[in-house]
Design a protein around this motif. Structure first.
Motif, mmCIF file in Angstrom:
data_model
loop_
_atom_site.group_PDB
_atom_site.id
_atom_site.type_symbol
_atom_site.label_atom_id
_atom_site.label_comp_id
_atom_site.label_asym_id
_atom_site.label_seq_id
_atom_site.Cartn_x
_atom_site.Cartn_y
_atom_site.Cartn_z
ATOM 1 N N ASP A 16 -3.615 2.288 4.975
ATOM 2 C CA ASP A 16 -4.821 2.084 4.790
ATOM 3 C C ASP A 16 -5.810 1.824 6.040
ATOM 4 O O ASP A 16 -5.249 1.693 7.348
ATOM 5 C CB ASP A 16 -5.170 1.237 3.742
ATOM 6 N N GLU A 17 -7.068 1.546 5.822
ATOM 7 C CA GLU A 17 -7.942 1.116 6.889
ATOM 8 C C GLU A 17 -7.599 -0.207 7.720
ATOM 9 O O GLU A 17 -7.707 -0.352 8.978
ATOM 10 C CB GLU A 17 -9.436 1.039 6.488
ATOM 11 N N ASP A 18 -6.663 -0.921 7.023
ATOM 12 C CA ASP A 18 -6.494 -2.083 7.644
ATOM 13 C C ASP A 18 -4.699 -2.034 8.203
ATOM 14 O O ASP A 18 -4.182 -2.943 8.765
ATOM 15 C CB ASP A 18 -6.250 -3.410 6.570
ATOM 16 N N GLY A 19 -4.294 -0.816 8.036
ATOM 17 C CA GLY A 19 -2.980 -0.551 8.805
ATOM 18 C C GLY A 19 -1.782 -0.941 7.829
ATOM 19 O O GLY A 19 -0.608 -0.884 8.046
ATOM 20 N N ARG A 20 -2.026 -1.280 6.486
ATOM 21 C CA ARG A 20 -1.157 -1.647 5.544
ATOM 22 C C ARG A 20 -0.818 -0.111 4.960
ATOM 23 O O ARG A 20 -1.564 0.412 4.288
ATOM 24 C CB ARG A 20 -1.748 -2.580 4.530
ATOM 25 N N TYR A 21 0.606 -0.171 4.303
ATOM 26 C CA TYR A 21 0.750 1.064 3.685
ATOM 27 C C TYR A 21 0.578 0.711 2.245
ATOM 28 O O TYR A 21 0.848 -0.300 1.536
ATOM 29 C CB TYR A 21 2.445 1.264 3.852
ATOM 30 N N VAL A 22 0.155 1.991 1.657
ATOM 31 C CA VAL A 22 -0.278 1.892 0.274
ATOM 32 C C VAL A 22 0.475 3.232 -0.276
ATOM 33 O O VAL A 22 0.914 4.090 0.375
ATOM 34 C CB VAL A 22 -1.597 2.263 0.100
ATOM 35 N N PHE A 23 1.006 3.122 -1.525
ATOM 36 C CA PHE A 23 1.907 3.988 -2.350
ATOM 37 C C PHE A 23 0.946 5.050 -3.205
ATOM 38 O O PHE A 23 0.251 4.596 -3.655
ATOM 39 C CB PHE A 23 2.863 3.225 -3.099
ATOM 40 N N LEU A 24 1.512 6.252 -3.157
ATOM 41 C CA LEU A 24 0.692 7.108 -4.132
ATOM 42 C C LEU A 24 1.371 7.058 -5.326
ATOM 43 O O LEU A 24 2.576 7.253 -5.629
ATOM 44 C CB LEU A 24 0.795 8.785 -3.803
ATOM 45 N N VAL A 25 0.646 6.721 -6.601
ATOM 46 C CA VAL A 25 1.187 6.616 -7.716
ATOM 47 C C VAL A 25 0.150 7.165 -8.608
ATOM 48 O O VAL A 25 -0.707 7.716 -8.566
ATOM 49 C CB VAL A 25 1.479 4.948 -8.046
ATOM 50 N N ARG A 26 0.585 7.263 -9.999
ATOM 51 C CA ARG A 26 -0.018 8.009 -10.824
ATOM 52 C C ARG A 26 -0.309 6.743 -12.110
ATOM 53 O O ARG A 26 0.605 6.006 -12.578
ATOM 54 C CB ARG A 26 0.554 9.074 -11.809
ATOM 55 N N LYS A 27 -1.668 6.753 -12.272
ATOM 56 C CA LYS A 27 -1.907 5.458 -13.256
ATOM 57 C C LYS A 27 -1.482 6.041 -14.829
ATOM 58 O O LYS A 27 -1.893 7.044 -15.099
ATOM 59 C CB LYS A 27 -3.561 5.279 -13.487
ATOM 60 N N PHE A 34 5.684 6.982 -10.464
ATOM 61 C CA PHE A 34 5.506 7.727 -9.519
ATOM 62 C C PHE A 34 5.309 9.333 -9.941
ATOM 63 O O PHE A 34 5.723 9.397 -11.099
ATOM 64 C CB PHE A 34 6.948 8.031 -8.700
ATOM 65 N N LEU A 35 4.630 9.972 -8.956
ATOM 66 C CA LEU A 35 4.324 11.530 -9.320
ATOM 67 C C LEU A 35 5.945 12.248 -9.701
ATOM 68 O O LEU A 35 6.715 12.153 -8.655
ATOM 69 C CB LEU A 35 3.708 12.049 -8.177
ATOM 70 N N ALA A 36 5.816 12.954 -10.711
ATOM 71 C CA ALA A 36 7.078 13.606 -11.021
ATOM 72 C C ALA A 36 6.806 15.051 -11.407
ATOM 73 O O ALA A 36 5.752 15.323 -11.790
ATOM 74 C CB ALA A 36 7.576 12.836 -12.131
ATOM 75 N N THR A 37 7.765 15.971 -11.452
ATOM 76 C CA THR A 37 7.646 17.348 -11.637
ATOM 77 C C THR A 37 8.994 17.833 -11.956
ATOM 78 O O THR A 37 9.978 17.320 -11.492
ATOM 79 C CB THR A 37 7.178 18.264 -10.369
ATOM 80 N N LEU A 104 -4.192 9.679 -10.131
ATOM 81 C CA LEU A 104 -3.565 9.344 -8.868
ATOM 82 C C LEU A 104 -4.567 8.412 -8.046
ATOM 83 O O LEU A 104 -5.747 8.288 -8.185
ATOM 84 C CB LEU A 104 -3.489 10.778 -8.039
ATOM 85 N N SER A 105 -3.619 7.490 -7.414
ATOM 86 C CA SER A 105 -4.412 6.123 -6.698
ATOM 87 C C SER A 105 -3.342 5.759 -5.811
ATOM 88 O O SER A 105 -2.162 6.246 -6.024
ATOM 89 C CB SER A 105 -4.913 5.321 -7.722
ATOM 90 N N TRP A 106 -3.707 4.857 -4.954
ATOM 91 C CA TRP A 106 -3.043 4.344 -4.184
ATOM 92 C C TRP A 106 -2.896 3.000 -4.266
ATOM 93 O O TRP A 106 -3.858 2.080 -4.508
ATOM 94 C CB TRP A 106 -3.815 4.399 -2.685
ATOM 95 N N VAL A 107 -1.772 2.248 -4.087
ATOM 96 C CA VAL A 107 -1.618 0.741 -4.615
ATOM 97 C C VAL A 107 -0.732 0.112 -3.621
ATOM 98 O O VAL A 107 0.324 0.809 -3.061
ATOM 99 C CB VAL A 107 -0.960 0.573 -5.883
ATOM 100 N N TYR A 108 -0.775 -1.156 -3.346
ATOM 101 C CA TYR A 108 0.011 -1.998 -2.279
ATOM 102 C C TYR A 108 1.490 -1.916 -3.092
ATOM 103 O O TYR A 108 1.516 -1.998 -4.194
ATOM 104 C CB TYR A 108 -0.551 -3.090 -1.921
ATOM 105 N N SER A 109 2.550 -2.231 -2.270
ATOM 106 C CA SER A 109 3.806 -2.517 -2.853
ATOM 107 C C SER A 109 3.950 -3.655 -3.906
ATOM 108 O O SER A 109 4.465 -3.515 -4.722
ATOM 109 C CB SER A 109 5.108 -2.860 -1.667
#
Length: 130
Positions: A16-27, A34-37, A104-109
């Protein structure tokens, strides 16, 4: 012969803009997933999940790196979980990657711990240590 309802899942880690990792998830109603197919005929699990990612987010596929492959167990089904890291210096905000999929959104661990418990990830997922 491939099982019916053979699924694969993935998440993408982006800074993210602060250098922290965010995860792609589905609400979902119960939190996040997690995104599945489904694995498509004549495609590998990896090819299927990359196709799904290309539909879901606007990314430069050459900057996507597979960080980890682990297994999740969801409703007693074993699902391969691909964890990617996406490094793109031109990316300012993770939301720039999101296309039209509202769920879809980005969330912290720390926000996906319940997702990890629900998905019963096998072993110690290394991607949480990033």
């Amino acid at each position: 012969m491939m099982k019916e309802n053979h699924y694969v899942a993935c998440t993408v880690l982006v800074k993210d803009e602060d250098g922290r990792y965010v995860f792609l998830v589905r609400k979902e109603d119960s939190g996040y997933a997690f995104l599945a197919t489904a694995v498509k005929p004549k495609q590998t699990g990896l090819a299927s999940v990359i196709s799904r990612l290309k539909e879901a987010i606007d990314l430069n596929i050459e900057k996507l790196e597979l960080n980890e492959l682990t297994n999740a167990i969801v409703d007693e089904n074993r699902i391969p979980l691909f964890v990617f890291v996406y490094e793109d210096e031109s990316l300012t905000y993770p939301n720039q990657l999101l296309s039209s999929e509202d769920e879809l959104s980005w969330v912290y661990s720390e926000n996906i711990i319940s997702t990890l418990e629900q998905w019963k990830i096998s072993g110690v997922p290394q991607f949480l240590l990033i």
